[in-house]
Design an enzyme around this catalytic site. Sequence first.
Site, PDB file in Angstrom:
ATOM      1  CG  HIS A  12      -0.231   0.052   2.528  1.00 59.02           C
ATOM      2  ND1 HIS A  12       0.298   1.212   3.064  1.00 59.02           N
ATOM      3  CD2 HIS A  12       0.047  -0.925   3.424  1.00 59.02           C
ATOM      4  CE1 HIS A  12       0.859   0.955   4.222  1.00 59.02           C
ATOM      5  NE2 HIS A  12       0.727  -0.341   4.467  1.00 59.02           N
TER       6      HIS A  12
ATOM      7  CB  SER B  49      -0.661   4.552   6.053  1.00 59.77           C
ATOM      8  OG  SER B  49       0.267   4.421   7.120  1.00 59.77           O
TER       9      SER B  49
ATOM     10  CB  THR C 267       0.244   1.027  11.072  1.00 57.37           C
ATOM     11  OG1 THR C 267       0.994   2.224  10.880  1.00 57.37           O
ATOM     12  CG2 THR C 267      -1.209   1.275  10.698  1.00 57.37           C
TER      13      THR C 267
ATOM     14  NE  ARG D 128      -1.618  -0.007   6.836  1.00 56.31           N
ATOM     15  CZ  ARG D 128      -2.134  -0.616   7.891  1.00 56.31           C
ATOM     16  NH1 ARG D 128      -3.339  -0.269   8.335  1.00 56.31           N
ATOM     17  NH2 ARG D 128      -1.464  -1.569   8.523  1.00 56.31           N
TER      18      ARG D 128
ATOM     19  CD  GLU E 171       2.322  -4.871   8.136  1.00 50.52           C
ATOM     20  OE1 GLU E 171       2.614  -6.080   8.001  1.00 50.52           O
ATOM     21  OE2 GLU E 171       2.958  -3.951   7.592  1.00 50.52           O
TER      22      GLU E 171
END
EC number: 5.4.2.11
Length: 247
Positions: A9, A12, A21, A60, A87
């Site tokens: 991605h 972010s 994150t 994201r 993630e």
Amino acid sequence: MYTLVLLRHGQSLWNLENKFTGWIDVDLSDQGKEEAKNAGKAMLEAGITPKAAFTSYLRRAINTLNIALDTMNLHYIDVFKSWRLNERHYGALQGLNKKEMVKIHGEEQVNIWRRNYDVPPPPLPKDDPNHPCNDPRYKHIRCQDLPSSESLKDTLERTLPYFQDFIAPTLFQRGCVLVAAHGNSLRAIVKYIEDLSKDEIVKLNIPTGIPLVYVVDDNLNIKSKRYLADEETLKKAIESVANQTKA
């Protein structure tokens, strides 16, 4: 031959703020949206046309995919979402600034949490509102199957069955697929198809927003591999990921 495209991605909002994150659902920064658009343009220019796409449950990655596909005028292709492409879960570190954690715990300890293959960060309590057990998007999954924290090894064990059971068969059926996901879930796929060792995978940095293109045969043997970026852009992007805990 089959074309597998992996896309981390775009940047972010918490990448921008250098925070852990994990499963926290933050959106793309303005730069991240531009990276996603550029990824779509790069695939167009390379003549790559995905016939299906895969992404995680996190916005994201979803928004990166949507922007890239819209740029390619491929907004209509089949898109499959799975929590298994999320993630790595960073446990109690989620939301904390990486460099601030270095000041408190030292660079060595933070890099162990970030980069060690089988050491997870401190877990997130299950009564924390940010724990996936308390998130309605995961209500169809047993709480005991959802992570409170993950090592890279844990992330691989979560991601690989989905790649083997769903992504790879779709690749062989349709010829070209795009996977828009996250640094660690993509590292799981890279480790598998490149047959990397534990030491090799912990050192691998995947840049945001730059398509990684594999051409493979029926047995996932790699015939070619390339990033859709010039050498200088790629080098800067990889260094940016590697330097997140450095003062």
